[in-house]
Design a protein around this motif. Structure first.
Motif, PDB file in Angstrom:
ATOM      1  N   ASP A 158      64.206   4.115  -0.854  1.00 58.71           N
ATOM      2  CA  ASP A 158      63.573   2.793  -0.889  1.00 58.71           C
ATOM      3  C   ASP A 158      62.272   2.770  -0.082  1.00 58.71           C
ATOM      4  N   ALA A 159      62.183   3.632   0.927  1.00 52.07           N
ATOM      5  CA  ALA A 159      61.001   3.674   1.792  1.00 52.07           C
ATOM      6  C   ALA A 159      60.036   4.793   1.411  1.00 52.07           C
ATOM      7  N   ALA A 160      60.316   5.488   0.331  1.00 51.74           N
ATOM      8  CA  ALA A 160      59.485   6.630  -0.072  1.00 51.74           C
ATOM      9  C   ALA A 160      58.107   6.187  -0.550  1.00 51.74           C
ATOM     10  N   ALA A 161      57.099   6.940  -0.154  1.00 51.55           N
ATOM     11  CA  ALA A 161      55.720   6.650  -0.566  1.00 51.55           C
ATOM     12  C   ALA A 161      55.549   6.770  -2.076  1.00 51.55           C
ATOM     13  N   CYS A 162      56.392   7.571  -2.711  1.00 51.95           N
ATOM     14  CA  CYS A 162      56.277   7.800  -4.158  1.00 51.95           C
ATOM     15  C   CYS A 162      56.991   6.732  -4.978  1.00 51.95           C
ATOM     16  N   ARG A 163      57.687   5.833  -4.329  1.00 57.09           N
ATOM     17  CA  ARG A 163      58.426   4.795  -5.052  1.00 57.09           C
ATOM     18  C   ARG A 163      57.467   4.011  -5.955  1.00 57.09           C
ATOM     19  N   GLY A 164      57.755   4.006  -7.230  1.00 56.86           N
ATOM     20  CA  GLY A 164      56.927   3.293  -8.185  1.00 56.86           C
ATOM     21  C   GLY A 164      55.784   4.120  -8.763  1.00 56.86           C
ATOM     22  N   ILE A 165      55.608   5.341  -8.266  1.00 53.75           N
ATOM     23  CA  ILE A 165      54.557   6.235  -8.765  1.00 53.75           C
ATOM     24  C   ILE A 165      55.089   6.981  -9.989  1.00 53.75           C
ATOM     25  N   GLU A 166      54.226   7.248 -10.934  1.00 48.41           N
ATOM     26  CA  GLU A 166      54.588   7.970 -12.152  1.00 48.41           C
ATOM     27  C   GLU A 166      55.222   9.316 -11.815  1.00 48.41           C
ATOM     28  N   ARG A 201      47.514  18.415  -9.826  1.00 48.01           N
ATOM     29  CA  ARG A 201      48.664  17.514  -9.813  1.00 48.01           C
ATOM     30  C   ARG A 201      49.513  17.753  -8.563  1.00 48.01           C
ATOM     31  N   GLU A 202      49.762  19.021  -8.251  1.00 44.97           N
ATOM     32  CA  GLU A 202      50.572  19.345  -7.078  1.00 44.97           C
ATOM     33  C   GLU A 202      49.876  18.933  -5.783  1.00 44.97           C
ATOM     34  N   ARG A 203      48.566  19.126  -5.703  1.00 46.73           N
ATOM     35  CA  ARG A 203      47.819  18.687  -4.506  1.00 46.73           C
ATOM     36  C   ARG A 203      47.936  17.189  -4.310  1.00 46.73           C
ATOM     37  N   GLN A 204      47.807  16.431  -5.398  1.00 47.63           N
ATOM     38  CA  GLN A 204      47.908  14.970  -5.309  1.00 47.63           C
ATOM     39  C   GLN A 204      49.308  14.550  -4.847  1.00 47.63           C
ATOM     40  N   ALA A 205      50.321  15.178  -5.405  1.00 46.38           N
ATOM     41  CA  ALA A 205      51.699  14.851  -5.021  1.00 46.38           C
ATOM     42  C   ALA A 205      51.941  15.194  -3.553  1.00 46.38           C
ATOM     43  N   LYS A 206      51.506  16.366  -3.146  1.00 44.90           N
ATOM     44  CA  LYS A 206      51.706  16.793  -1.764  1.00 44.90           C
ATOM     45  C   LYS A 206      50.953  15.902  -0.783  1.00 44.90           C
ATOM     46  N   GLN A 207      49.779  15.426  -1.185  1.00 45.35           N
ATOM     47  CA  GLN A 207      49.024  14.507  -0.330  1.00 45.35           C
ATOM     48  C   GLN A 207      49.816  13.223  -0.115  1.00 45.35           C
ATOM     49  N   LEU A 208      50.395  12.699  -1.175  1.00 43.42           N
ATOM     50  CA  LEU A 208      51.213  11.498  -1.065  1.00 43.42           C
ATOM     51  C   LEU A 208      52.414  11.770  -0.161  1.00 43.42           C
ATOM     52  N   CYS A 209      53.045  12.923  -0.327  1.00 43.08           N
ATOM     53  CA  CYS A 209      54.203  13.288   0.494  1.00 43.08           C
ATOM     54  C   CYS A 209      53.825  13.442   1.969  1.00 43.08           C
ATOM     55  N   SER A 210      52.647  13.943   2.240  1.00 40.24           N
ATOM     56  CA  SER A 210      52.263  14.235   3.622  1.00 40.24           C
ATOM     57  C   SER A 210      52.242  12.995   4.506  1.00 40.24           C
ATOM     58  N   ASP A 211      52.000  11.846   3.929  1.00 38.76           N
ATOM     59  CA  ASP A 211      51.944  10.598   4.688  1.00 38.76           C
ATOM     60  C   ASP A 211      53.231   9.781   4.570  1.00 38.76           C
ATOM     61  N   CYS A 212      54.257  10.351   3.950  1.00 35.56           N
ATOM     62  CA  CYS A 212      55.483   9.610   3.667  1.00 35.56           C
ATOM     63  C   CYS A 212      56.408   9.569   4.889  1.00 35.56           C
ATOM     64  N   ALA A 213      56.906   8.403   5.183  1.00 41.41           N
ATOM     65  CA  ALA A 213      57.793   8.208   6.335  1.00 41.41           C
ATOM     66  C   ALA A 213      59.152   8.877   6.155  1.00 41.41           C
ATOM     67  N   VAL A 214      59.557   9.147   4.920  1.00 39.67           N
ATOM     68  CA  VAL A 214      60.880   9.731   4.674  1.00 39.67           C
ATOM     69  C   VAL A 214      60.779  11.138   4.081  1.00 39.67           C
ATOM     70  N   ARG A 215      59.668  11.802   4.317  1.00 38.50           N
ATOM     71  CA  ARG A 215      59.438  13.140   3.778  1.00 38.50           C
ATOM     72  C   ARG A 215      60.554  14.105   4.152  1.00 38.50           C
ATOM     73  N   ASP A 224      63.681  13.481   5.004  1.00 38.90           N
ATOM     74  CA  ASP A 224      64.922  13.119   4.307  1.00 38.90           C
ATOM     75  C   ASP A 224      64.878  13.590   2.857  1.00 38.90           C
ATOM     76  N   CYS A 225      63.747  13.419   2.232  1.00 32.90           N
ATOM     77  CA  CYS A 225      63.560  13.836   0.845  1.00 32.90           C
ATOM     78  C   CYS A 225      63.725  15.343   0.715  1.00 32.90           C
ATOM     79  N   LEU A 226      63.062  16.085   1.600  1.00 33.62           N
ATOM     80  CA  LEU A 226      63.148  17.536   1.560  1.00 33.62           C
ATOM     81  C   LEU A 226      64.574  18.007   1.852  1.00 33.62           C
ATOM     82  N   SER A 227      65.214  17.420   2.830  1.00 33.23           N
ATOM     83  CA  SER A 227      66.591  17.800   3.164  1.00 33.23           C
ATOM     84  C   SER A 227      67.531  17.573   1.992  1.00 33.23           C
ATOM     85  N   THR A 228      67.357  16.460   1.302  1.00 35.08           N
ATOM     86  CA  THR A 228      68.180  16.160   0.133  1.00 35.08           C
ATOM     87  C   THR A 228      67.940  17.183  -0.968  1.00 35.08           C
TER      88      THR A 228
END
Length: 82
Positions: A10-18, A37-51, A53-57
């Motif tokens: 619910d707190a993921a930066a990618c929530r609602g992103i294509e 595409r991968e650079r853009q995704a990784k940039q979004l992930c880099s600022d994510c508060a739950v990065r 948790d996402c990686l661990s999952t």
């Protein structure tokens, strides 16, 4: 089998992103397009508060595809081999 949505998502930066930003399309993409595409995704992930948790999952579930927690499937496999 239905996957349960993790509470952290619910707190993921990618929530609602294509999703295509994080997963390869069904058609072939050029190396340049994939890299962009991968650079853009990784940039979004880099600022994510739950990065983390996402990686661990993704690591725990052995996610085979996509970018999770800022890492590609190849990068996650390498991390698991360590």
């Amino acid at each position: 089998m239905a996957l349960l949505r993790a509470e952290w998502s619910d707190a993921a930066a990618c929530r609602g992103i294509e999703n295509l930003l994080f997963f390869s399309p069904d058609v072939l993409e050029s190396k340049e397009v994939r890299s962009r595409r991968e650079r853009q995704a990784k940039q979004l992930c880099s600022d994510c508060a739950v990065r983390e948790d996402c990686l661990s999952t993704a690591l725990a579930q052995r996610e085979s595809y996509g970018i999770w927690g800022g890492l590609t499937e190849v990068e996650r496999r390498a991390l698991l081999r360590r």
